[in-house]
Scaffold this motif. Structure first.
Motif, PDB file in Angstrom:
ATOM      1  N   ASN A  77     -50.484  -8.049   8.254  1.00 32.41           N
ATOM      2  CA  ASN A  77     -50.572  -9.083   9.297  1.00 32.41           C
ATOM      3  C   ASN A  77     -49.296  -9.136  10.126  1.00 32.41           C
ATOM      4  O   ASN A  77     -49.330  -9.298  11.347  1.00 32.41           O
ATOM      5  N   MET A  78     -48.146  -9.017   9.464  1.00 31.40           N
ATOM      6  CA  MET A  78     -46.871  -9.060  10.188  1.00 31.40           C
ATOM      7  C   MET A  78     -46.718  -7.837  11.102  1.00 31.40           C
ATOM      8  O   MET A  78     -46.159  -7.935  12.197  1.00 31.40           O
ATOM      9  N   GLU A  79     -47.222  -6.695  10.658  1.00 28.39           N
ATOM     10  CA  GLU A  79     -47.173  -5.503  11.509  1.00 28.39           C
ATOM     11  C   GLU A  79     -48.055  -5.694  12.745  1.00 28.39           C
ATOM     12  O   GLU A  79     -47.663  -5.315  13.872  1.00 28.39           O
ATOM     13  N   ALA A  80     -49.225  -6.302  12.548  1.00 21.19           N
ATOM     14  CA  ALA A  80     -50.113  -6.568  13.691  1.00 21.19           C
ATOM     15  C   ALA A  80     -49.477  -7.575  14.648  1.00 21.19           C
ATOM     16  O   ALA A  80     -49.526  -7.408  15.878  1.00 21.19           O
ATOM     17  N   ALA A  81     -48.869  -8.609  14.090  1.00 22.99           N
ATOM     18  CA  ALA A  81     -48.214  -9.607  14.949  1.00 22.99           C
ATOM     19  C   ALA A  81     -47.075  -8.987  15.734  1.00 22.99           C
ATOM     20  O   ALA A  81     -46.839  -9.334  16.904  1.00 22.99           O
TER      21      ALA A  81
ATOM     22  N   ARG B 247     -46.945  -5.880  16.747  1.00 21.88           N
ATOM     23  CA  ARG B 247     -47.530  -5.064  17.824  1.00 21.88           C
ATOM     24  C   ARG B 247     -47.977  -5.939  18.982  1.00 21.88           C
ATOM     25  O   ARG B 247     -47.800  -5.581  20.158  1.00 21.88           O
ATOM     26  N   VAL B 248     -48.571  -7.118  18.691  1.00 19.53           N
ATOM     27  CA  VAL B 248     -48.980  -8.040  19.753  1.00 19.53           C
ATOM     28  C   VAL B 248     -47.772  -8.504  20.554  1.00 19.53           C
ATOM     29  O   VAL B 248     -47.776  -8.540  21.791  1.00 19.53           O
ATOM     30  N   ALA B 249     -46.698  -8.877  19.856  1.00 18.30           N
ATOM     31  CA  ALA B 249     -45.498  -9.354  20.535  1.00 18.30           C
ATOM     32  C   ALA B 249     -44.894  -8.261  21.397  1.00 18.30           C
ATOM     33  O   ALA B 249     -44.406  -8.520  22.516  1.00 18.30           O
ATOM     34  N   GLU B 250     -44.904  -7.035  20.911  1.00 18.85           N
ATOM     35  CA  GLU B 250     -44.342  -5.922  21.689  1.00 18.85           C
ATOM     36  C   GLU B 250     -45.195  -5.675  22.938  1.00 18.85           C
ATOM     37  O   GLU B 250     -44.649  -5.369  24.015  1.00 18.85           O
ATOM     38  N   ALA B 251     -46.536  -5.803  22.803  1.00 20.94           N
ATOM     39  CA  ALA B 251     -47.407  -5.612  23.977  1.00 20.94           C
ATOM     40  C   ALA B 251     -47.155  -6.705  25.019  1.00 20.94           C
ATOM     41  O   ALA B 251     -47.082  -6.437  26.228  1.00 20.94           O
ATOM     42  N   GLU B 252     -47.031  -7.949  24.560  1.00 21.63           N
ATOM     43  CA  GLU B 252     -46.738  -9.042  25.494  1.00 21.63           C
ATOM     44  C   GLU B 252     -45.385  -8.833  26.158  1.00 21.63           C
ATOM     45  O   GLU B 252     -45.200  -9.148  27.339  1.00 21.63           O
TER      46      GLU B 252
ATOM     47  N   ARG C 233     -39.999 -13.417  20.723  1.00 21.19           N
ATOM     48  CA  ARG C 233     -41.167 -13.299  19.849  1.00 21.19           C
ATOM     49  C   ARG C 233     -41.180 -11.972  19.095  1.00 21.19           C
ATOM     50  O   ARG C 233     -41.543 -11.918  17.909  1.00 21.19           O
ATOM     51  N   VAL C 234     -40.753 -10.914  19.777  1.00 20.39           N
ATOM     52  CA  VAL C 234     -40.668  -9.611  19.095  1.00 20.39           C
ATOM     53  C   VAL C 234     -39.634  -9.660  17.984  1.00 20.39           C
ATOM     54  O   VAL C 234     -39.856  -9.162  16.870  1.00 20.39           O
TER      55      VAL C 234
ATOM     56  N   GLN D 118     -39.062  -9.506   6.142  1.00 25.25           N
ATOM     57  CA  GLN D 118     -39.168 -10.407   4.993  1.00 25.25           C
ATOM     58  C   GLN D 118     -40.389 -10.078   4.135  1.00 25.25           C
ATOM     59  O   GLN D 118     -40.327 -10.111   2.904  1.00 25.25           O
ATOM     60  N   ALA D 119     -41.478  -9.754   4.807  1.00 20.43           N
ATOM     61  CA  ALA D 119     -42.692  -9.408   4.059  1.00 20.43           C
ATOM     62  C   ALA D 119     -42.488  -8.125   3.260  1.00 20.43           C
ATOM     63  O   ALA D 119     -42.934  -8.018   2.106  1.00 20.43           O
ATOM     64  N   LYS D 120     -41.816  -7.159   3.885  1.00 19.26           N
ATOM     65  CA  LYS D 120     -41.562  -5.903   3.174  1.00 19.26           C
ATOM     66  C   LYS D 120     -40.593  -6.113   2.014  1.00 19.26           C
ATOM     67  O   LYS D 120     -40.755  -5.527   0.941  1.00 19.26           O
TER      68      LYS D 120
END
Length: 409
Positions: A116-120, A122-127, A179-180, A189-191
Motif C-alpha cells: 500500500n505504501m508503494e502504491a501511495a 507512486r500516486v504522490a510521484e504522479a501528482e 506528499r512524495v 517505515q513499513a519496510k
C-alpha cells in the motif's frame, strides 16, 4: 668288700648325674643361642614400602578458590514487534553466526502495508509530475503575456492573472513534493517494520535456551531465546584480604572441573575489584578462560587456582613423601644392596598441595619412599616396590628430565 661296692656305686651315680647335667647345659646354651638369633632376625625385620623416583616438572605456587562458570557473552533475543512466530530454524545446541535470522514472525499484514505504501508513493510521484507540468505551462503563459504587454497587445490584468496561476502551480509542486516525501517516509517505515519480523542473531554463538515454538505469539517484553558465546568462559572468585596484594591482571590461573577429572584449563585474571567488601573482607576477581573447543560449559562448578609463582624444571616429590620431626623436613631414600632406608634432610620450595619442590638434599631419579615412610627408621632394611607417578599428579616435561637437583650433602 661290701663297703667298696657301695663306694663304687656312689661314684658311678655321681658320674651319671654329672653327665646328665653336662648334657642339659649344652642343650640349654644351644637353645638360648638359637633364641637370640631369632630375636636378632626379628629386629632386622624387612618392611615393604612403595617408592617413586624424584621427577622434574613445572611446579606452581597457587591459591585454590571455587566459582561457577558463566559465558562471557550471553544475549537474550527479543521481538521488536508482536506477532505469531512462523519459523524457528535453530534449536537448543545449534551454532549460529552473527546476523543469521533465528526467528521469523508472520509478515503477511506487514507486506500488505508495504504494498500500500508503494502504491501511495507512486500516486504522490504522479501528482508531483502533473503539478510540475502545470508549473511549466504557467511559466510559459506568464512569459507570453509579458511579451504581449511589451508589444502593446496585452494588458496588466492578463499579466496579474498569469502570475497568479504561476504561484498556484508552484504551491502545488511544493505540496506534491511534500506528499512524495511523506510517502517515501511511510514506505521506509513499513519496510523497517517488515524487517523487524525477521530477528537476526546479535552474536555468533550457540542457542542455550529457547522459550517459544512455532505458532506462539511473540511479545516484546519476553525473551524468545538465549544465545551464548562459548569461545571465552569466565568465573568470579573472592580473594581474601591477605592475598589481595598478590593478585595482578593477566596473572595465570588454572581451572579444574568435575566433568573432566585430571584435566586442567588455563586462564588469566581479567579484572580485579578496586574495593574490598567490609563484611566479608574479600574482593571480587574475574577469571577468563579460552574455550575454543567448547568443552567448558556455563553452570559448571570450577576449582580455580591462581598462580603466584611458577618454576620450570624443578625436582619434585609427592607431598606424602615428606616426614617432619618438628625440626627438619626429610625424606627416606632407598639405597644399597640389600636395600635400606636412608633418612635424608631436604630443603623444600613450592608446595602446590600435591607435590613439593625439593631444592636440596636428593638427586633426580633417586627412589623416595612415598608409602610406609612413617614406619621406617634410618638404616632399616626395606623391600621397595616402585609405583608409577599418577598421570594427573604432575605434568613432567621431557626437556626437564635432563635437569638435576643439587647433589646430596
Amino acid at each position: 668288700m661290701r663297703i667298696l661296692h657301695v663306694i663304687t656305686k656312689t661314684v658311678l651315680g655321681l658320674a651319671g648325674i654329672a653327665a646328665c647335667w653336662g648334657a642339659w647345659w649344652i642343650v640349654y646354651t644351644d637353645s638360648r643361642a638359637g633364641l637370640e638369633a631369632e630375636t636378632a632376625e626379628e629386629i632386622e625385620e624387612v618392611v615393604t614400602v612403595q617408592v617413586m623416583p624424584v621427577r622434574t616438572a613445572t611446579v606452581e605456587e597457587r591459591i585454590e578458590l571455587v566459582g561457577s562458570l558463566v559465558a562471557k557473552n550471553e544475549v537474550p533475543v527479543h521481538a521488536r514487534v508482536s506477532g505469531y512466530i512462523t519459523a524457528l530454524p535453530y534449536d537448543v545446541g545449534d551454532e549460529v553466526a552473527a546476523g543469521r535470522d533465528v526467528v521469523f514472525i508472520d509478515d503477511t499484514e506487514q507486506l500488505e502495508r508495504v504494498t500500500n505504501m508503494e502504491a501511495a508513493l507512486r500516486v504522490a510521484e504522479a501528482e508531483l509530475r502533473a503539478s510540475r507540468a502545470e508549473l511549466a505551462l504557467a511559466d510559459r503563459t506568464l512569459a507570453r503575456v509579458e511579451g504581449l504587454v511589451e508589444s502593446g497587445a496585452g494588458t496588466e490584468r492578463e499579466v496579474a492573472a498569469a502570475q497568479g496561476a504561476m504561484e498556484i502551480a508552484e504551491a502545488r509542486v511544493a505540496l506534491n513534493e511534500a506528499r512524495v516525501g511523506e510517502a517515501e517516509s511511510n514506505l521506509r517505515q513499513a519496510k523497517l517494520a517488515s524487517k523487524d519480523l525477521t530477528i537476526p542473531s546479535p552474536i555468533s554463538g550457540v542457542i542455550a535456551q529457547r522459550f517459544v515454538d512455532t505458532g506462539v505469539l511473540a511479545q516484546t517484553a519476553l525473551p524468545l531465546m538465549v544465545i551464548v558465546d562459548l569461545e571465552t568462559i569466565q568465573t568470579s572468585v573472592h580473594i581474601i584480604e591477605k592475598d589481595y596484594g598478590r593478585i595482578e591482571v593477566d596473572q595465570p590461573a588454572v581451572i579444574r572441573v568435575d566433568s573432566f577429572p585430571g584435566e586442567e584449563f588455563r586462564g588469566h585474571v581479567a579484572r580485579i575489584a578496586p574495593v574490598i567488601d567490609p563484611e566479608t573482607r574479600t574482593a571480587l576477581v574475574e577469571i577468563e578462560i579460552p574455550n575454543a573447543d567448547h568443552k567448558l560449559k556455563p553452570g559448571m562448578h570450577a576449582r580455580v587456582g591462581i598462580v603466584f609463582q611458577s618454576k620450570r624444571g624443578s625436582g619434585v616429590v609427592p607431598v606424602d613423601a615428606l616426614v617432619d620431626n618438628g625440626e627438619q623436613e626429610a625424606v627416606f631414600v632407598v639405597q644399597g644392596e640389600p636395600p635400606q632406608a636412608e633418612r635424608r634432610a631436604v630443603q623444600t620450595g613450592i608446595n602446590d598441595g600435591d607435590v613439593v619442590e625439593i631444592l636440596e638434599g636428593v638427586d633426580t631419579h633417586e627412589q623416595i619412599v612415598t608409602l610406609g615412610n612413617r614406619l621406617l627408621r634410618h638404616g632399616q632394611r626395606v623391600n621397595p616396590e616402585e609405583v608409577p607417578w599418577p598421570a594427573d599428579l604432575v605434568p613432567v616435561s621431557a626437556e626437564a628430565e635432563s635437569d638435576s637437583l643439587t647433589p646430596s650433602q
